[in-house]
Design a protein around this motif. Structure first.
Motif, PDB file in Angstrom:
ATOM      1  N   ASN A   5       6.560 -15.336   5.281  1.00 19.67           N
ATOM      2  CA  ASN A   5       5.922 -16.603   5.629  1.00 19.67           C
ATOM      3  C   ASN A   5       4.580 -16.412   6.333  1.00 19.67           C
ATOM      4  OD1 ASN A   5       5.940 -19.502   5.808  1.00 19.67           O
ATOM      5  ND2 ASN A   5       6.447 -19.297   7.968  1.00 19.67           N
ATOM      6  N   ALA A   6       4.397 -15.292   7.002  1.00 19.28           N
ATOM      7  CA  ALA A   6       3.172 -15.046   7.772  1.00 19.28           C
ATOM      8  C   ALA A   6       2.035 -14.483   6.922  1.00 19.28           C
ATOM      9  CB  ALA A   6       3.472 -14.082   8.925  1.00 19.28           C
ATOM     10  N   THR A   7       2.305 -14.195   5.633  1.00 16.33           N
ATOM     11  CA  THR A   7       1.311 -13.496   4.814  1.00 16.33           C
ATOM     12  C   THR A   7       0.697 -14.373   3.729  1.00 16.33           C
ATOM     13  OG1 THR A   7       2.970 -12.709   3.234  1.00 16.33           O
ATOM     14  CG2 THR A   7       2.509 -11.289   5.130  1.00 16.33           C
ATOM     15  N   ASP A   8      -0.501 -13.975   3.314  1.00 17.94           N
ATOM     16  CA  ASP A   8      -1.134 -14.565   2.125  1.00 17.94           C
ATOM     17  C   ASP A   8      -0.704 -13.784   0.880  1.00 17.94           C
ATOM     18  OD1 ASP A   8      -2.725 -16.460   3.563  1.00 17.94           O
ATOM     19  OD2 ASP A   8      -4.037 -14.813   4.133  1.00 17.94           O
ATOM     20  N   LYS A   9      -0.642 -12.470   1.033  1.00 17.61           N
ATOM     21  CA  LYS A   9      -0.185 -11.611  -0.066  1.00 17.61           C
ATOM     22  C   LYS A   9       0.859 -10.664   0.501  1.00 17.61           C
ATOM     23  CE  LYS A   9      -1.547  -8.769  -3.962  1.00 17.61           C
ATOM     24  NZ  LYS A   9      -2.651  -8.307  -4.820  1.00 17.61           N
ATOM     25  N   PHE A  10       2.010 -10.647  -0.135  1.00 21.83           N
ATOM     26  CA  PHE A  10       3.117  -9.792   0.296  1.00 21.83           C
ATOM     27  C   PHE A  10       3.299  -8.710  -0.760  1.00 21.83           C
ATOM     28  CE2 PHE A  10       7.428  -8.388   0.889  1.00 21.83           C
ATOM     29  CZ  PHE A  10       7.613  -8.427   2.259  1.00 21.83           C
ATOM     30  N   ILE A  11       3.188  -7.465  -0.324  1.00 21.43           N
ATOM     31  CA  ILE A  11       3.296  -6.345  -1.269  1.00 21.43           C
ATOM     32  C   ILE A  11       4.592  -5.592  -1.016  1.00 21.43           C
ATOM     33  CG2 ILE A  11       2.251  -4.194  -2.090  1.00 21.43           C
ATOM     34  CD1 ILE A  11      -0.477  -5.418  -1.255  1.00 21.43           C
ATOM     35  N   PHE A  12       5.433  -5.542  -2.047  1.00 17.09           N
ATOM     36  CA  PHE A  12       6.654  -4.752  -1.976  1.00 17.09           C
ATOM     37  C   PHE A  12       6.277  -3.286  -2.122  1.00 17.09           C
ATOM     38  CE2 PHE A  12       8.105  -8.855  -3.684  1.00 17.09           C
ATOM     39  CZ  PHE A  12       9.088  -9.157  -2.756  1.00 17.09           C
ATOM     40  N   TYR A  13       6.693  -2.498  -1.159  1.00 19.65           N
ATOM     41  CA  TYR A  13       6.389  -1.062  -1.120  1.00 19.65           C
ATOM     42  C   TYR A  13       7.518  -0.348  -1.864  1.00 19.65           C
ATOM     43  CZ  TYR A  13       3.763   2.594   1.459  1.00 19.65           C
ATOM     44  OH  TYR A  13       2.946   3.641   1.829  1.00 19.65           O
ATOM     45  N   ASP A  14       7.450  -0.397  -3.195  1.00 19.95           N
ATOM     46  CA  ASP A  14       8.581   0.050  -4.005  1.00 19.95           C
ATOM     47  C   ASP A  14       8.422   1.434  -4.615  1.00 19.95           C
ATOM     48  OD1 ASP A  14       6.601  -0.688  -5.832  1.00 19.95           O
ATOM     49  OD2 ASP A  14       8.031  -1.529  -7.265  1.00 19.95           O
ATOM     50  N   ASP A  15       7.282   2.052  -4.396  1.00 21.51           N
ATOM     51  CA  ASP A  15       7.092   3.407  -4.936  1.00 21.51           C
ATOM     52  C   ASP A  15       7.051   4.453  -3.819  1.00 21.51           C
ATOM     53  OD1 ASP A  15       4.637   2.596  -3.980  1.00 21.51           O
ATOM     54  OD2 ASP A  15       3.502   3.180  -5.756  1.00 21.51           O
ATOM     55  N   VAL A  16       7.918   4.212  -2.844  1.00 23.36           N
ATOM     56  CA  VAL A  16       8.153   5.180  -1.771  1.00 23.36           C
ATOM     57  C   VAL A  16       9.600   5.654  -1.888  1.00 23.36           C
ATOM     58  CG1 VAL A  16       6.410   4.239  -0.207  1.00 23.36           C
ATOM     59  CG2 VAL A  16       8.751   3.349  -0.128  1.00 23.36           C
ATOM     60  N   ASN A  17       9.944   6.705  -1.176  1.00 22.18           N
ATOM     61  CA  ASN A  17      11.286   7.275  -1.305  1.00 22.18           C
ATOM     62  C   ASN A  17      12.371   6.314  -0.854  1.00 22.18           C
ATOM     63  OD1 ASN A  17       9.917   9.505  -2.150  1.00 22.18           O
ATOM     64  ND2 ASN A  17      10.839  10.919  -0.699  1.00 22.18           N
ATOM     65  N   PHE A  18      13.421   6.304  -1.627  1.00 21.89           N
ATOM     66  CA  PHE A  18      14.621   5.523  -1.333  1.00 21.89           C
ATOM     67  C   PHE A  18      15.292   6.122  -0.099  1.00 21.89           C
ATOM     68  CE2 PHE A  18      19.233   4.988  -1.864  1.00 21.89           C
ATOM     69  CZ  PHE A  18      19.318   3.610  -2.007  1.00 21.89           C
ATOM     70  N   ILE A  19      15.782   5.259   0.797  1.00 25.63           N
ATOM     71  CA  ILE A  19      16.487   5.732   1.989  1.00 25.63           C
ATOM     72  C   ILE A  19      17.964   5.448   1.811  1.00 25.63           C
ATOM     73  CG2 ILE A  19      16.777   5.446   4.477  1.00 25.63           C
ATOM     74  CD1 ILE A  19      13.807   4.577   4.566  1.00 25.63           C
ATOM     75  N   LYS A  20      18.741   6.513   1.702  1.00 25.82           N
ATOM     76  CA  LYS A  20      20.191   6.338   1.582  1.00 25.82           C
ATOM     77  C   LYS A  20      20.728   5.735   2.873  1.00 25.82           C
ATOM     78  CE  LYS A  20      22.424   9.159  -1.541  1.00 25.82           C
ATOM     79  NZ  LYS A  20      23.252  10.315  -1.838  1.00 25.82           N
ATOM     80  N   GLN A  21      21.702   4.877   2.744  1.00 26.03           N
ATOM     81  CA  GLN A  21      22.282   4.148   3.863  1.00 26.03           C
ATOM     82  C   GLN A  21      21.266   3.174   4.478  1.00 26.03           C
ATOM     83  OE1 GLN A  21      25.634   4.668   4.230  1.00 26.03           O
ATOM     84  NE2 GLN A  21      25.314   6.105   2.571  1.00 26.03           N
ATOM     85  N   GLY A  22      20.204   2.864   3.735  1.00 23.83           N
ATOM     86  CA  GLY A  22      19.221   1.877   4.182  1.00 23.83           C
ATOM     87  C   GLY A  22      19.611   0.497   3.670  1.00 23.83           C
TER      88      GLY A  22
END
Length: 199
Positions: free
Chosen positions: A16-33
């Protein structure tokens, strides 16, 4: 932010606080995250659910991890758990319809499902940022890590402000951002108390 499945309230406050929200999806997956896990209230107690994945590893990127072979079975069970937990809750019908629509679509990867859960619930809540993902934008800065990569994305987007969750205070330096002409803000989630079955 990394894409989380049906994330916590503070995540939507950040959206809600952003004009553009970028999903950071090309970073390492965190198990148990929280990319593929979350909690619901079942009989007034927190109940952890986990979306099944194939080949989940902290050495692979979020957008490379596929939904597991048991995903179809999981979504049937998940619908039943949601119904059992919340059937008598206020606003159950319209929200359950949204959940059905989100998990009923065809996905191959956890990033697709998690992103859809955020985008469609945001739309339901009337939040209207532009959504994108770091993998889709193809910033070509994968050699950069942590704060340097985020700064590079901000500059490529011509951002004048960057908003991160409160946990980012340990990761990001206001001076490093201001040196590049970007204001850095941290959003501390505001708790909202409401009556469901109890307070």
């Amino acid at each position: 932010m990394q894409p989380y499945i049906f994330p916590y309230l503070g995540y939507f406050q950040l959206v809600n606080a952003t004009d553009k929200f970028i999903f950071y999806d090309d970073v390492n997956f965190i198990k148990q995250g929280w990319v593929n896990r979350n909690q619901i209230l079942l009989d007034s107690h927190p109940h952890l659910y986990t979306v099944p994945l194939d080949g989940a590893s902290s050495f692979r990127r979020i957008n490379e991890i596929h939904l597991g072979k048991l995903f179809d079975l999981w979504r049937i069970k998940f619908r039943k758990k949601i119904e059992a937990a919340y059937r008598k809750a206020p606003y159950f019908d319209p929200v359950y319809e949204e959940i059905q629509m989100i998990i009923g679509r065809d996905y191959t990867k956890i990033s697709e499902l998690s992103i859809a859960s955020v985008e469609l619930i945001s739309k339901y809540l009337g939040l209207k940022p532009t959504f994108s993902s770091s993998s889709f934008e193809n910033y070509r800065n994968e050699q950069l890590k942590g704060q340097d990569r985020v700064l590079d994305i901000c500059q490529l987007e011509n951002a004048t402000q960057y908003i991160n969750s409160i946990g980012g205070t340990k990761l990001y330096s206001k001076k490093a951002f201001s040196d590049r002409g970007i204001e850095l803000f941290f959003l501390d989630p505001k708790p909202i108390f409401y009556k469901q079955f109890s307070n």
